[in-house]
Design an enzyme around this catalytic site. Structure first.
Site, PDB file in Angstrom:
ATOM      1  CG  HIS A 198      43.030  28.598  32.855  1.00 62.18           C
ATOM      2  ND1 HIS A 198      42.053  29.084  32.036  1.00 62.18           N
ATOM      3  CD2 HIS A 198      42.500  27.506  33.456  1.00 62.18           C
ATOM      4  CE1 HIS A 198      40.967  28.325  32.144  1.00 62.18           C
ATOM      5  NE2 HIS A 198      41.217  27.354  32.996  1.00 62.18           N
ATOM      6  NE  ARG A 208      44.698  32.799  34.920  1.00 65.72           N
ATOM      7  CZ  ARG A 208      43.476  32.292  35.032  1.00 65.72           C
ATOM      8  NH1 ARG A 208      42.631  32.341  34.019  1.00 65.72           N
ATOM      9  NH2 ARG A 208      43.084  31.751  36.170  1.00 65.72           N
ATOM     10  CG  ASN A 265      39.769  31.327  30.343  1.00 65.92           C
ATOM     11  OD1 ASN A 265      40.837  30.795  30.065  1.00 65.92           O
ATOM     12  ND2 ASN A 265      39.288  31.342  31.564  1.00 65.92           N
ATOM     13  CG  ASN A 268      33.093  27.823  38.588  1.00 61.98           C
ATOM     14  OD1 ASN A 268      32.315  27.024  39.073  1.00 61.98           O
ATOM     15  ND2 ASN A 268      32.819  28.526  37.502  1.00 61.98           N
ATOM     16  CG  ASP A 304      40.542  24.522  35.919  1.00 60.33           C
ATOM     17  OD1 ASP A 304      40.961  25.351  35.090  1.00 60.33           O
ATOM     18  OD2 ASP A 304      39.472  24.662  36.537  1.00 60.33           O
ATOM     19  CG  HIS A 363      43.403  34.018  40.070  1.00 64.00           C
ATOM     20  ND1 HIS A 363      42.951  34.745  38.996  1.00 64.00           N
ATOM     21  CD2 HIS A 363      42.672  32.870  40.080  1.00 64.00           C
ATOM     22  CE1 HIS A 363      41.982  34.073  38.394  1.00 64.00           C
ATOM     23  NE2 HIS A 363      41.806  32.928  39.023  1.00 64.00           N
TER      24      HIS A 363
HETATM   25 ZN   LIG Z   1      39.561  26.017  33.341  1.00 67.94          ZN
END
Ligand SMILES: [Zn+2]
Lengths: 425, 326
Positions: free
Chosen positions: A62, A64, A94, A279, A306, A310
C-alpha cells in the site's frame, strides 16, 4: 562495468549457494565464473561471504497515493522497498480515489514512472470505489496493463457480483486477489477471537471469518473458470482449505503469506500495542506453525508483506481507534533471514522462489535470476552483519512496525537494477 | 508501595489488594460520624472524565473524593460526540496543561485509561473501559464479600449472565481468585465464551451450576445496549432460563446464599422483584461500600512523578517487544 568477486549466488532451484564472480556490463550479466579476469575500468567489489540473490518482488503493498500521502507516497514507498532489497512491487487499489478506472490507473502509473526508481505495478478494483456493487472499469484498466483485480481491505461481499466480475475479466486474462473476511463475523477487525481478545475485552475476529471466504472465493473461481489468488492468509484452517483445493487440481488457486503472520501471535499485542494491530489479525502459535508448514510445502506460492503504513499519530491512539496495518518493506528480507534462514528453518532458495520468482510469475513478468544474459537485478546481502531498524534507517514515511529499534541479523548491502546501483551500504 | 494509577486488577498484587480492603474498613468507620469529611486530599483536584454515562459509579467517586476534601470537576464529555481516540488525545493534552491530580475515566474503548495514564502526570483511575476492566467495582465486591466471609478462601461465587461483554465479570473474578475464592460462570452459550479463563468452570445449565454449591450468586446486568447482534431470543426467556425467578429465590433462601449485583438492576430480567427484599441480598451493601473503597483508592494513589513522554512509552514498548521470538 561491475565485477562482484566470490559472491555466494542464490537461486530458486538449489539450496546450495554457489561461489562465483559475476561480471555486469551495461546492466546485463555478462559472465559468471571463478576467478574472472578484471576488465579495464571495471569496478571490483569483494563480495566474499555475502549472498547475491535476485531482487525481491512484493505483490502486495500500500503506497497510499493518491489520497493519503501523509502516510506514504510512491517515492517513499519504493525507497523503502529498495532499502529492503525489493526491486518491484504491486500496489493495492484502496487509495482515495480508489483505483477503479483507466484514468485513475493511468495517473498512478505515470507518477510511478517519474517518482520511483523501481518498477511499480498496480492492481485495480473489482468494483467501483470498492463498494461491492457495480463492476469497476475492468477492460479500461486492463488496457493499461492491470492484470490483478482486488477490493483489498474489504471482501467483495456479494458473491454474485464477484462471480460476474470473474466471468467477465477472465476473458481478458486477468485474475482476482481476495482479501478474505466475513465482516459480520469480524467486529472491529482488530484481533483474533480467542483468549487474548477476551482478556483485552475487544470483540475478536474468528478464524472462520477468513476460512469461509477462502472457500467461497475458490468455489466462485472454479465456477467461473477464473484464477483466484488468496491474499495474506492468517489461519491454519485457511491454509488447509487452500491445500485441499490445490490438491484437487480443478481450479487455479495461488496464495500468499505475510512475514508477520509467520512471526507474531495475538499474544504480542500485550498491553494494547497498536503496532500489532492488523487485518487479518495475528492469530496463535499453532496458526504460525501451520503457515510456515504451508510455505515450505508450497501451499503458499508467494511471500508478500501487505506493507501498510500509518502515521505515528494514528497509531498512537487506543487499540480500537488505531488503524490496521504494519509496514513491511524495509524489514522483510532481513527478518526472513533472521528468523528463518539463519536458524535453518528454510533456505535462500525458498526466499528467492517465494519472494522473487513466483510473485513475478504471478504478475506475468520475466523472472529475475543471476544468470548470464539476464538484466542485472540483484541484491547483495551480508548474513553476518546486523541491521537496526531505527526511525532514521527506515525509508518508509511511517514506522508502524514491531521491529522499530530492534536489531536483527543480516543486512542489505547493495541493490543493483540494470545499470543503476540503487543502494549501497 | 503506592502506585500512580489504578488501571486494572490483573496487575495488582495480593498485598496491595489486602491493603486497600483494610483501608476501606477504616474509611467506612467514618460514615457513622456526624462529620464525615477528612482533609486527606485537601488542595488536590479530581477530574471526572465519563465518556459513558453512569450515575452510580460517577456519584460514588464524587462522594468519595469530597469526603477526602478534594476538589471535584466534571469534564463535560457525556453530551459531546468526541469519543474517538484521536480527539481523546487532544483532551489529554488539555488535561495535562491543567495539572489535575487525579483523573477518573470511563470510556467504551478498552485500554484507553492506560493510554491516558501514560500521557499525564495525574493519577488515573479506570472507572470502566469497554469490556475490559472495572477495578474499583471488583474491590468493592471483594470488600462486600469479606464483610460476610472474613476469610473468603475456598468460598464459591457463581457469576451469572453476560460474561462476554462484562468488565465486572473480568475484574471481579480476577480479584476473587487472587483472594482464594472459587469462581464459576453461568450464562447463555453466546455470552459465556469458550476461550474464557481456563481456571473458571463454565456452566450453561442453572441446575448444574447450583449443584456446584455456590455461597454467593452474582448476577450481571443484561446490557442490551452493548449487543450489536442478538445473543438470546428475548428477556422473558432469559429470565426463565438464567434469571432468579420466584421459585429459584425460594431455593436460594433455603440454602442461605447471598445475592449480589453491580447495578442498576433490570427487574424481572436478572432477578424477580422479591429479591430486593431478600435479607441476604448484598446489593445495597455494594453501593455503600463503593464509597469507602474509592476513598481508599484515591488516598492510596500518588499523583505526580515524571511526565512519561511518548519516547519513554516507546522505549517501554520496545523493551516488551524485544522478547521477540523465535
Ligand atoms: Zn492489503
Amino acid at each position: 562495468m561491475l565485477l562482484l568477486q566470490n559472491a555466494r549466488i542464490a537461486s530458486e532451484n538449489s539450496p546450495v549457494l554457489v561461489e562465483s564472480d559475476v561480471l555486469i556490463i551495461e546492466g546485463i550479466i555478462q559472465e559468471i565464473g571463478t576467478s574472472l579476469a578484471i576488465p579495464e575500468g571495471a569496478r571490483v567489489i569483494d563480495a566474499r561471504g555475502r549472498v547475491l540473490m535476485p531482487g525481491m518482488f512484493d505483490a502486495h503493498v500500500h503506497f497510499r497515493a493518491p489520497g493519503f500521502e501523509n502516510k506514504e507516497t510512491i517515492t517513499t514507498g519504493s525507497e523503502a522497498a529498495i532499502n529492503g532489497g525489493i526491486t518491484g512491487v504491486v500496489m493495492m487499489p484502496n487509495t482515495r480515489p480508489a483505483l477503479d478506472s483507466a484514468t485513475a490507473i493511468a495517473t498512478v502509473l505515470e507518477n510511478a514512472k517519474h517518482r520511483a526508481r523501481i518498477p511499480v505495478y498496480t492492481s485495480g478494483c473489482v468494483t467501483k470505489n470498492r463498494e461491492g456493487e457495480e463492476l469497476a472499469e475492468i477492460e479500461g484498466m486492463h488496457r493499461l496493463g492491470v492484470i490483478m483485480l482486488t477490493d483489498d481491505g474489504d471482501t467483495t461481499a456479494d458473491p454474485a457480483v464477484l462471480l460476474r466480475a470473474m466471468q467477465y475479466a477472465t476473458e481478458f486474462g486477468m485474475f482476482f486477489a481476495s482479501h478474505c473476511e466475513v465482516p459480520e463475523l469480524a467486529g472491529p477487525r482488530a484481533l483474533n477471537e480467542g483468549v487474548m481478545s477476551y482478556r483485552l475485552g475487544i470483540k475478536g475476529s474468528p478464524a472462520c471469518a477468513e476460512e469461509i471466504i477462502i472457500d467461497r472465493d475458490i468455489r466462485l473461481a472454479r465456477a467461473a473458470g477464473a484464477h483466484v489468488h488468496i491474499q495474506h492468509v492468517s489461519s491454519k484452517m485457511g491454509m488447509e482449505t487452500i491445500r485441499w483445493w490445490k490438491s484437487r487440481g480443478d481450479v487455479k488457486v495461488t496464495a500468499e503469506v505475510a512475514p508477520h503472520h509467520l512471526l507474531f501471535t495475538d499474544e504480542h499485542i500485550g498491553d494494547y500495542d497498536t503496532n500489532y494491530k492488523m487485518n487479518p489479525p495475528l492469530r496463535t502459535q499453532a496458526d504460525c506453525d501451520a503457515l510456515l508448514e504451508g510455505l515450505k510445502e508450497g501451499v503458499f506460492d508467494l511471500i508478500a508483506t501487505d506493507h501498510a503504513p500509518h502515521t505515528p499519530f494514528e497509531k498512537a491512539q487506543d487499540f480500537i481507534s488505531a488503524p490496521n496495518g504494519i509496514t513491511g518493506l524495509d524489514t522483510a528480507l532481513v527478518s526472513l533471514h533472521h528468523f528463518f534462514v539463519e536458524p535453518g528453518k528454510f533456505g535462500w532458495d525458498l526466499v528467492v522462489k517465494r519472494y522473487s520468482a513466483e510473485p513475478r510469475r504471478l504478475m506475468g513478468l520475466p523472472v529475475a535470476a543471476i544468470e548470464v544474459g539476464q538484466e542485472a537485478n540483484c541484491v547483495l546481502f551480508d548474513t553476518e552483519a546486523e541491521t537496526t531498524f531505527t526511525k532514521e534507517f527506515m525509508k518508509s514515511k511511517s514506522q508502524n512496525t514491531p521491529f522499530i529499534d530492534q536489531t536483527l541479523q543480516g543486512r542489505v548491502d547493495m541493490v543493483i537494477l540494470g545499470t543503476e546501483i540503487l543502494l549501497e551500504r | 508501595m503506592a502506585r500512580k494509577d489504578l488501571l486494572d486488577i490483573a496487575s495488582l498484587h495480593r498485598e496491595e489488594i489486602e491493603f486497600l480492603l483494610d483501608q476501606s474498613t477504616s474509611f467506612k468507620k467514618l460514615f457513622t460520624r456526624s462529620v464525615k469529611k477528612i482533609p486527606a486530599l485537601e488542595g488536590k483536584s479530581v477530574l471526572m472524565l465519563f465518556y459513558e454515562a453512569s450515575t452510580r459509579t460517577h456519584s460514588s467517586f464524587e462522594v468519595a473524593a469530597k469526603r477526602l476534601s478534594a476538589e471535584v470537576t466534571n469534564f463535560d464529555v457525556a453530551h459531546s460526540s468526541i469519543t474517538k481516540g484521536e480527539s481523546v488525545r487532544e483532551t489529554i493534552e488539555t488535561l495535562q496543561a491543567m495539572r489535575t491530580d487525579y483523573i477518573v475515566v470511563r470510556h467504551g474503548h478498552p485500554g484507553l485509561p492506560a493510554m491516558i495514564a501514560r500521557q499525564t502526570t495525574a493519577s488515573v483511575i479506570n472507572a470502566g473501559d469497554g469490556a475490559h476492566e472495572h477495578p474499583t467495582q471488583a474491590l468493592l465486591d471483594a470488600f462486600t464479600i469479606k464483610e460476610k466471609f472474613p476469610d473468603p478462601r475456598g468460598k464459591k461465587v457463581l457469576i451469572i449472565g453476560d460474561i462476554l461483554h462484562s468488565r465486572v465479570a473480568r475484574s471481579t473474578s480476577t480479584l476473587l481468585q487472587k483472594l482464594g475464592v472459587e469462581v464459576a460462570y453461568l450464562g447463555p452459550g453466546s455470552l459465556v465464551p469458550k476461550y474464557g479463563p481456563a481456571t473458571i468452570p463454565r456452566f450453561t445449565d442453572y441446575e448444574a451450576a447450583m449443584a456446584w454449591a455456590p455461597d454467593v450468586v452474582y448476577l450481571l446486568r443484561v446490557q442490551m445496549e452493548r449487543q450489536d447482534v442478538q445473543f438470546f431470543p428475548n428477556v422473558r426467556e432469559y429470565h426463565r432460563v438464567y434469571g432468579i425467578t420466584t421459585a429459584r429465590l425460594a431455593e436460594i433462601r433455603d440454602k442461605g446464599l447471598y445475592i449480589m449485583h453491580p447495578g442498576p438492576v433490570n427487574r424481572g430480567v436478572e432477578l424477580c422483584d422479591a429479591v430486593m427484599d431478600y435479607e441476604r441480598s448484598l446489593i445495597t451493601n455494594q453501593v455503600e461500600n463503593g464509597i469507602s473503597i474509592r476513598m481508599a483508592v484515591l488516598d492510596w494513589l500518588t499523583p505526580g512523578g515524571d511526565f512519561p513522554k511518548q519516547e519513554a512509552y516507546a522505549a517501554r514498548q520496545q523493551a516488551g517487544s524485544s522478547l521477540l521470538m523465535p
